[in-house]
Scaffold this motif. Structure first.
Motif, PDB file in Angstrom:
ATOM      1  N   GLY A   1       0.789  -1.224   0.000  1.00 30.23           N
ATOM      2  CA  GLY A   1       0.000   0.000   0.000  1.00 30.23           C
ATOM      3  C   GLY A   1       0.816   1.264   0.000  1.00 30.23           C
ATOM      4  O   GLY A   1       0.268   2.352   0.183  1.00 30.23           O
ATOM      5  N   ALA A   2       2.121   1.169  -0.209  1.00 32.95           N
ATOM      6  CA  ALA A   2       2.969   2.355  -0.118  1.00 32.95           C
ATOM      7  C   ALA A   2       2.682   3.343  -1.245  1.00 32.95           C
ATOM      8  O   ALA A   2       2.635   4.558  -1.016  1.00 32.95           O
ATOM      9  N   VAL A   3       2.484   2.849  -2.461  1.00 32.71           N
ATOM     10  CA  VAL A   3       2.218   3.747  -3.587  1.00 32.71           C
ATOM     11  C   VAL A   3       0.901   4.480  -3.364  1.00 32.71           C
ATOM     12  O   VAL A   3       0.800   5.690  -3.594  1.00 32.71           O
ATOM     13  N   ALA A   4      -0.125   3.758  -2.907  1.00 28.10           N
ATOM     14  CA  ALA A   4      -1.403   4.403  -2.622  1.00 28.10           C
ATOM     15  C   ALA A   4      -1.272   5.409  -1.484  1.00 28.10           C
ATOM     16  O   ALA A   4      -1.891   6.477  -1.505  1.00 28.10           O
ATOM     17  N   ALA A   5      -0.456   5.080  -0.469  1.00 30.68           N
ATOM     18  CA  ALA A   5      -0.246   6.004   0.648  1.00 30.68           C
ATOM     19  C   ALA A   5       0.447   7.276   0.172  1.00 30.68           C
ATOM     20  O   ALA A   5       0.107   8.383   0.603  1.00 30.68           O
ATOM     21  N   LEU A   6       1.413   7.137  -0.725  1.00 27.57           N
ATOM     22  CA  LEU A   6       2.075   8.312  -1.285  1.00 27.57           C
ATOM     23  C   LEU A   6       1.090   9.150  -2.100  1.00 27.57           C
ATOM     24  O   LEU A   6       1.129  10.385  -2.061  1.00 27.57           O
ATOM     25  N   ALA A   7       0.185   8.475  -2.820  1.00 26.07           N
ATOM     26  CA  ALA A   7      -0.820   9.206  -3.600  1.00 26.07           C
ATOM     27  C   ALA A   7      -1.722  10.031  -2.695  1.00 26.07           C
ATOM     28  O   ALA A   7      -2.095  11.159  -3.033  1.00 26.07           O
ATOM     29  N   ARG A   8      -2.071   9.472  -1.530  1.00 30.49           N
ATOM     30  CA  ARG A   8      -2.920  10.211  -0.602  1.00 30.49           C
ATOM     31  C   ARG A   8      -2.221  11.442  -0.044  1.00 30.49           C
ATOM     32  O   ARG A   8      -2.878  12.378   0.431  1.00 30.49           O
ATOM     33  N   GLU A   9      -0.902  11.460  -0.094  1.00 26.41           N
ATOM     34  CA  GLU A   9      -0.147  12.618   0.372  1.00 26.41           C
ATOM     35  C   GLU A   9       0.158  13.591  -0.761  1.00 26.41           C
ATOM     36  O   GLU A   9       0.914  14.542  -0.585  1.00 26.41           O
ATOM     37  N   GLY A  10      -0.416  13.331  -1.937  1.00 30.20           N
ATOM     38  CA  GLY A  10      -0.206  14.231  -3.060  1.00 30.20           C
ATOM     39  C   GLY A  10       0.778  13.723  -4.088  1.00 30.20           C
ATOM     40  O   GLY A  10       1.141  14.452  -5.016  1.00 30.20           O
ATOM     41  N   GLY A  11       1.233  12.470  -3.945  1.00 30.80           N
ATOM     42  CA  GLY A  11       2.178  11.910  -4.895  1.00 30.80           C
ATOM     43  C   GLY A  11       3.613  12.044  -4.425  1.00 30.80           C
ATOM     44  O   GLY A  11       3.913  12.749  -3.456  1.00 30.80           O
ATOM     45  N   LEU A  12       4.495  11.350  -5.128  1.00 29.14           N
ATOM     46  CA  LEU A  12       5.905  11.345  -4.737  1.00 29.14           C
ATOM     47  C   LEU A  12       6.495  12.750  -4.716  1.00 29.14           C
ATOM     48  O   LEU A  12       7.238  13.113  -3.799  1.00 29.14           O
ATOM     49  N   SER A  13       6.157  13.570  -5.711  1.00 29.01           N
ATOM     50  CA  SER A  13       6.747  14.909  -5.788  1.00 29.01           C
ATOM     51  C   SER A  13       6.376  15.770  -4.588  1.00 29.01           C
ATOM     52  O   SER A  13       7.134  16.650  -4.186  1.00 29.01           O
TER      53      SER A  13
END
Length: 379
Positions: free
Chosen positions: A51-63
């Motif tokens: 779920g790490a990629v989805a968690a990063l998306a919830r924070e606005g994405g990697l950038s």
């Protein structure tokens, strides 16, 4: 027990390597990066559940989550920035008594997909020992290719892992890669508490159908069931002692009414017990911490984010005693800005004081030579 936690390029945590003990408290002024450290640890836990990629998306994405300052840090170069010398990366890792794990997230290859901005896992490794060494490497995922240690040689795993899939969740072979299963289950046992609801509409204040609950839920809704489970199969004496330490002469009971369980809190001098709906926010919150820390099924790591919230100052010492009691059964990490709580914690305590310099989170008094040994895998 986790001995080392490492984060690189996550928000203000440009480079952070810290040692953890059986009981560790992270403190610091507001805005120094305590919440970022907590969220980075949760992101690491999400990797074991894919779920790490989805968690990063919830924070606005990697950038949005990457360190926003100069690549080498504001103290090493002018804050105007320079030409980037290394690839964009967000790295998370830890080492415990047996294994270490690290994951490296990076930018995806150009794509026409509508999901073309999803971060990709560029490197993911598991090793034996306190820090990464080539001889200790056990499982190595480079981009989509996974290989496993087979004696003195390597075994290539057929197939290619998608850039958004972790090897922890997507590969399972107890014969060829028992260490992957071991690390995955350890991480999945980590338990986080930071959204314990005590408002007037919180589920904890309502009667519920109760079942045996050895683990308090993340929002604390099943408090009555969790407390009764401790009384029946856990440490009932520690439960009573924790309640009496905070509220002298008081006692807890759980009753069944029409198939639903109800919390009853009796205080000296009163003619009737109070239900959960009548208790103050601080009282309910303290009882939640009792259920979390005295769980009959302790995790490998228990993380408490600002447990002092909503508590009266008189409850901080009983809470500190409860945390110390809980740390005898599991590793505990406390993130707090309460000096009173930190000062009340006693015993074998590891303390991490965070400060911020030119936007970068650092450990007060820790230089590069004071850090635990740590090496990131290359790409």
């Amino acid at each position: 027990m986790i001995t080392t936690l490492a984060v690189e390029n996550y928000r203000s945590l440009r480079h952070l390597v810290v040692a953890l003990g059986r009981l560790t408290v992270v403190t610091g002024a507001n805005g120094t990066g305590k919440s970022s450290l907590y969220r980075a640890l949760r992101l690491l836990a999400d990797s074991a559940r894919n779920g790490a990629v989805a968690a990063l998306a919830r924070e606005g994405g990697l950038s949005s989550t990457l360190w926003a300052g100069p690549e080498m840090g504001a103290r090493e170069q002018r804050p105007q920035g320079t030409v980037r010398r290394n690839p964009v990366c967000l790295r998370l890792g830890f080492a415990d008594d047996d294994f270490g794990y690290a994951v490296d997230f990076g930018l995806p290859q150009p794509s026409r997909s509508v999901f073309g901005r999803d971060p990709e896992i560029k490197r993911e490794v598991i090793w034996s020992g306190p820090f990464l060494r080539p001889a200790g490497l056990l499982a190595d995922r480079a981009n989509g290719a996974l290989r496993l240690r087979d004696g003195r040689s390597w075994l290539a795993v057929p197939g290619v892992l998608a850039g958004y899939d972790s090897m922890l969740s997507e590969y399972s072979d107890p014969q060829r890669a028992p260490e992957i299963l071991e690390v995955r289950e350890r991480i999945r046992s980590w338990r986080f508490y930071d959204h314990l609801r005590t408002d007037a509409d919180a589920p904890v204040r309502q009667s519920q159908v109760g079942t045996r609950t050895p683990v308090l839920g993340p929002d604390g809704a099943d408090l009555a069931a969790a407390l009764q489970t401790i009384r029946e199969i856990g440490d009932a004496e520690a439960l009573d002692a924790a309640v009496d330490a905070a509220f002298p002469g008081s006692s807890l009971a759980v009753e069944v009414e029409a198939g639903r369980i109800l919390l009853r809190f009796r205080q000296p001098g009163l003619l009737r017990p109070f239900g959960a709906a009548e208790l103050s926010d601080g009282t309910v919150k303290y009882l939640m911490w009792v259920a979390a820390l005295l769980t009959p099924r302790p995790p490998a790591l228990l993380v408490l984010n600002e447990p002092e919230a909503s508590l009266h100052p008189d409850l901080l010492r009983p809470l500190a005693e409860l945390i110390v009691t809980g740390s005898a059964r599991t590793q505990v990490l406390v993130i707090s800005h309460s000096r009173a709580l930190v000062n009340a914690l006693e015993g074998d305590l590891s303390r991490i004081e965070l400060i911020k310099e030119l936007g970068e989170t650092r450990v007060d008094g820790q230089g590069r030579l004071d850090e635990p040994p740590w090496h990131w895998p290359g790409r």
